[in-house]
Scaffold this motif. Structure first.
Motif, PDB file in Angstrom:
ATOM      1  N   LEU A 177       0.782  -1.181   0.031  1.00 49.24           N
ATOM      2  CA  LEU A 177      -0.082  -0.052  -0.037  1.00 49.24           C
ATOM      3  C   LEU A 177       0.846   1.291  -0.123  1.00 49.24           C
ATOM      4  O   LEU A 177       0.657   2.274  -0.621  1.00 49.24           O
ATOM      5  N   PHE A 178       1.825   1.145   0.818  1.00 49.37           N
ATOM      6  CA  PHE A 178       2.911   2.446   0.891  1.00 49.37           C
ATOM      7  C   PHE A 178       3.574   2.640  -0.530  1.00 49.37           C
ATOM      8  O   PHE A 178       3.505   3.715  -1.123  1.00 49.37           O
ATOM      9  N   VAL A 179       3.824   1.542  -1.319  1.00 49.23           N
ATOM     10  CA  VAL A 179       4.272   1.728  -2.612  1.00 49.23           C
ATOM     11  C   VAL A 179       3.427   2.305  -3.845  1.00 49.23           C
ATOM     12  O   VAL A 179       3.806   3.003  -4.492  1.00 49.23           O
ATOM     13  N   ARG A 180       2.219   1.717  -3.492  1.00 48.81           N
ATOM     14  CA  ARG A 180       1.095   2.133  -4.248  1.00 48.81           C
ATOM     15  C   ARG A 180       1.024   3.824  -4.214  1.00 48.81           C
ATOM     16  O   ARG A 180       0.576   4.706  -5.038  1.00 48.81           O
ATOM     17  N   ASP A 181       0.855   4.137  -2.666  1.00 50.90           N
ATOM     18  CA  ASP A 181       0.996   5.592  -2.508  1.00 50.90           C
ATOM     19  C   ASP A 181       2.006   6.450  -3.123  1.00 50.90           C
ATOM     20  O   ASP A 181       1.764   7.585  -3.432  1.00 50.90           O
ATOM     21  N   ILE A 182       3.264   5.749  -3.035  1.00 57.89           N
ATOM     22  CA  ILE A 182       4.332   6.688  -3.629  1.00 57.89           C
ATOM     23  C   ILE A 182       4.001   6.611  -5.107  1.00 57.89           C
ATOM     24  O   ILE A 182       4.212   7.661  -5.769  1.00 57.89           O
ATOM     25  N   GLN A 222       8.360  16.755  -1.042  1.00 60.38           N
ATOM     26  CA  GLN A 222       7.028  17.005  -1.449  1.00 60.38           C
ATOM     27  C   GLN A 222       6.157  16.716  -0.477  1.00 60.38           C
ATOM     28  O   GLN A 222       6.222  15.748   0.423  1.00 60.38           O
ATOM     29  N   PRO A 223       4.842  17.549  -0.335  1.00 58.70           N
ATOM     30  CA  PRO A 223       3.668  17.292   0.761  1.00 58.70           C
ATOM     31  C   PRO A 223       3.275  16.042   0.069  1.00 58.70           C
ATOM     32  O   PRO A 223       3.211  15.746  -0.947  1.00 58.70           O
ATOM     33  N   PHE A 224       2.672  15.093   1.251  1.00 53.48           N
ATOM     34  CA  PHE A 224       2.344  13.845   0.767  1.00 53.48           C
ATOM     35  C   PHE A 224       0.805  14.291   0.488  1.00 53.48           C
ATOM     36  O   PHE A 224      -0.124  14.981   1.052  1.00 53.48           O
ATOM     37  N   ILE A 225       0.283  13.629  -0.765  1.00 58.48           N
ATOM     38  CA  ILE A 225      -0.827  14.004  -1.253  1.00 58.48           C
ATOM     39  C   ILE A 225      -2.042  13.632  -0.576  1.00 58.48           C
ATOM     40  O   ILE A 225      -3.261  14.401  -0.678  1.00 58.48           O
ATOM     41  N   LYS A 226      -1.964  12.714   0.331  1.00 58.69           N
ATOM     42  CA  LYS A 226      -3.106  12.083   1.094  1.00 58.69           C
ATOM     43  C   LYS A 226      -3.317  12.792   2.419  1.00 58.69           C
ATOM     44  O   LYS A 226      -3.991  12.705   3.187  1.00 58.69           O
ATOM     45  N   ASN A 227      -2.014  13.414   2.980  1.00 56.98           N
ATOM     46  CA  ASN A 227      -1.905  14.247   4.079  1.00 56.98           C
ATOM     47  C   ASN A 227      -0.931  15.362   4.006  1.00 56.98           C
ATOM     48  O   ASN A 227       0.207  15.033   4.125  1.00 56.98           O
ATOM     49  N   PRO A 228      -1.092  16.491   3.372  1.00 57.27           N
ATOM     50  CA  PRO A 228      -0.279  17.679   2.920  1.00 57.27           C
ATOM     51  C   PRO A 228       0.720  18.238   4.337  1.00 57.27           C
ATOM     52  O   PRO A 228       1.680  19.009   4.345  1.00 57.27           O
ATOM     53  N   ASP A 229       0.055  17.770   5.528  1.00 54.86           N
ATOM     54  CA  ASP A 229       0.749  18.320   6.601  1.00 54.86           C
ATOM     55  C   ASP A 229       2.128  17.474   6.924  1.00 54.86           C
ATOM     56  O   ASP A 229       2.885  17.958   7.755  1.00 54.86           O
ATOM     57  N   ILE A 230       2.531  16.473   6.272  1.00 57.54           N
ATOM     58  CA  ILE A 230       3.628  15.718   6.166  1.00 57.54           C
ATOM     59  C   ILE A 230       4.421  15.663   4.917  1.00 57.54           C
ATOM     60  O   ILE A 230       3.587  15.638   3.803  1.00 57.54           O
ATOM     61  N   THR A 231       5.743  15.445   4.751  1.00 55.72           N
ATOM     62  CA  THR A 231       6.514  15.410   3.633  1.00 55.72           C
ATOM     63  C   THR A 231       6.325  13.914   3.180  1.00 55.72           C
ATOM     64  O   THR A 231       6.260  12.943   4.102  1.00 55.72           O
ATOM     65  N   VAL A 232       6.837  13.461   2.008  1.00 54.22           N
ATOM     66  CA  VAL A 232       6.812  12.059   1.715  1.00 54.22           C
ATOM     67  C   VAL A 232       8.063  11.402   2.429  1.00 54.22           C
ATOM     68  O   VAL A 232       7.942  10.292   3.077  1.00 54.22           O
ATOM     69  N   GLN A 233       9.239  12.251   2.867  1.00 52.52           N
ATOM     70  CA  GLN A 233      10.028  12.080   3.528  1.00 52.52           C
ATOM     71  C   GLN A 233       9.705  11.362   5.054  1.00 52.52           C
ATOM     72  O   GLN A 233      10.016  10.390   5.586  1.00 52.52           O
ATOM     73  N   GLU A 234       8.760  12.157   5.478  1.00 52.05           N
ATOM     74  CA  GLU A 234       8.201  12.005   6.805  1.00 52.05           C
ATOM     75  C   GLU A 234       7.332  10.494   6.990  1.00 52.05           C
ATOM     76  O   GLU A 234       7.267   9.664   7.778  1.00 52.05           O
ATOM     77  N   LEU A 235       6.551  10.528   5.909  1.00 54.71           N
ATOM     78  CA  LEU A 235       5.835   9.449   5.630  1.00 54.71           C
ATOM     79  C   LEU A 235       6.598   8.190   5.466  1.00 54.71           C
ATOM     80  O   LEU A 235       6.383   7.031   6.184  1.00 54.71           O
ATOM     81  N   LEU A 236       7.919   8.191   5.013  1.00 52.44           N
ATOM     82  CA  LEU A 236       8.882   7.221   4.812  1.00 52.44           C
ATOM     83  C   LEU A 236       9.208   6.869   6.005  1.00 52.44           C
ATOM     84  O   LEU A 236       9.622   5.547   6.391  1.00 52.44           O
ATOM     85  N   ASN A 237       9.678   7.605   6.800  1.00 55.40           N
ATOM     86  CA  ASN A 237      10.393   7.457   8.216  1.00 55.40           C
ATOM     87  C   ASN A 237       9.245   6.855   9.130  1.00 55.40           C
ATOM     88  O   ASN A 237       9.625   5.919   9.754  1.00 55.40           O
ATOM     89  N   GLU A 238       8.254   7.113   9.033  1.00 55.46           N
ATOM     90  CA  GLU A 238       7.096   6.684   9.618  1.00 55.46           C
ATOM     91  C   GLU A 238       6.896   5.034   9.499  1.00 55.46           C
ATOM     92  O   GLU A 238       6.681   4.298  10.405  1.00 55.46           O
ATOM     93  N   LYS A 239       6.952   4.797   8.147  1.00 56.56           N
ATOM     94  CA  LYS A 239       6.828   3.344   7.693  1.00 56.56           C
ATOM     95  C   LYS A 239       7.914   2.289   8.107  1.00 56.56           C
ATOM     96  O   LYS A 239       7.847   1.547   8.699  1.00 56.56           O
TER      97      LYS A 239
END
Length: 217
Positions: free
Chosen positions: A93-98, A161-178
């Motif tokens: 699901l993470f890969v699909r989000d990317i 970039q801001p994550f399209i599903k949650n612009p309050d975080i960046t894609v890097q921050e999403l990656l770090n969370e995962k």
């Protein structure tokens, strides 16, 4: 607000292994308090992600995403450490989000380190000329260029970039969370984005000539 110095950012980075921009943000959020900044990074999972960054990630998946009835297509490769994680629903699901992020936000590079030097040099020249044309004093042009260059990186680099599903975080921050949640190093390695007709010369019919031809016939 306390002044956040380069030395403070360097110290926090050495203590946690987190990225420079993440360290700067943590210090800003905690008004320069080093211990609170460490806790901030740990709570965000950034310190944990940094510790795993050096581990080999040779498994993973290549995923394809098609959007708009076939008008946009994306191929993305995301790596992890084990085949077990690569097969989990959360990882896929993470890969699909990317892939969806690439389709929607049109990044050109994964990270700012991937941007070629000649591209950065050209962008700096353009930004400096813009600042000069705006009448900015020569002594502050370099600082203005750096600020605008950071904005450029946030537009063209996927991880910033801001994550399209949650612009309050960046894609890097999403990656770090995962990474923190899954417990393995995860690397967004590469992507390719296709858009129907991109780069092709579009036909431009001469409307006046068409009308003239109709009157002659």
């Amino acid at each position: 607000m306390a002044e956040i110095t380069a030395a403070m950012v360097k110290e926090l980075r050495e203590r946690t292994g987190a990225g420079m921009m993440d360290c700067k943000k943590a210090l800003m959020e905690t008004n320069g308090d080093m211990e609170k900044a460490v806790d901030f990074l740990r709570e965000k999972g950034l310190a944990a992600a940094a510790k795993k960054a050096g581990r080999i990630a040779a498994e993973g998946v290549v995923d394809a995403y098609i959007h708009g009835g076939g008008r946009i297509g994306v191929l993305v490769e995301v790596n992890c450490e084990t085949d077990f994680v690569a097969k989990t629903d959360e990882f896929r699901l993470f890969v699909r989000d990317i892939a969806m992020q690439v389709a929607a936000a049109r990044p050109e590079y994964v990270r700012r380190e991937d941007v070629p030097e000649h591209v950065i040099a050209r962008e700096k020249e353009i930004l400096a000329a813009q600042a000069a044309n705006e009448g900015k004093p020569e002594k502050v042009i370099e600082k203005i260029v750096q600020g605008r260059l950071d904005k450029f990186f946030k537009e063209v680099c996927l991880l910033e970039q801001p994550f399209i599903k949650n612009p309050d975080i960046t894609v890097q921050e999403l990656l770090n969370e995962k990474i923190a949640k899954i417990g393995e190093n995860i690397v967004i390695r590469r992507f390719t984005r296709y858009e129907l007709g991109e780069g092709l010369a579009k036909r431009q019919d001469d409307f006046a000539e068409q009308v003239a031809a109709m009157t002659r016939s």
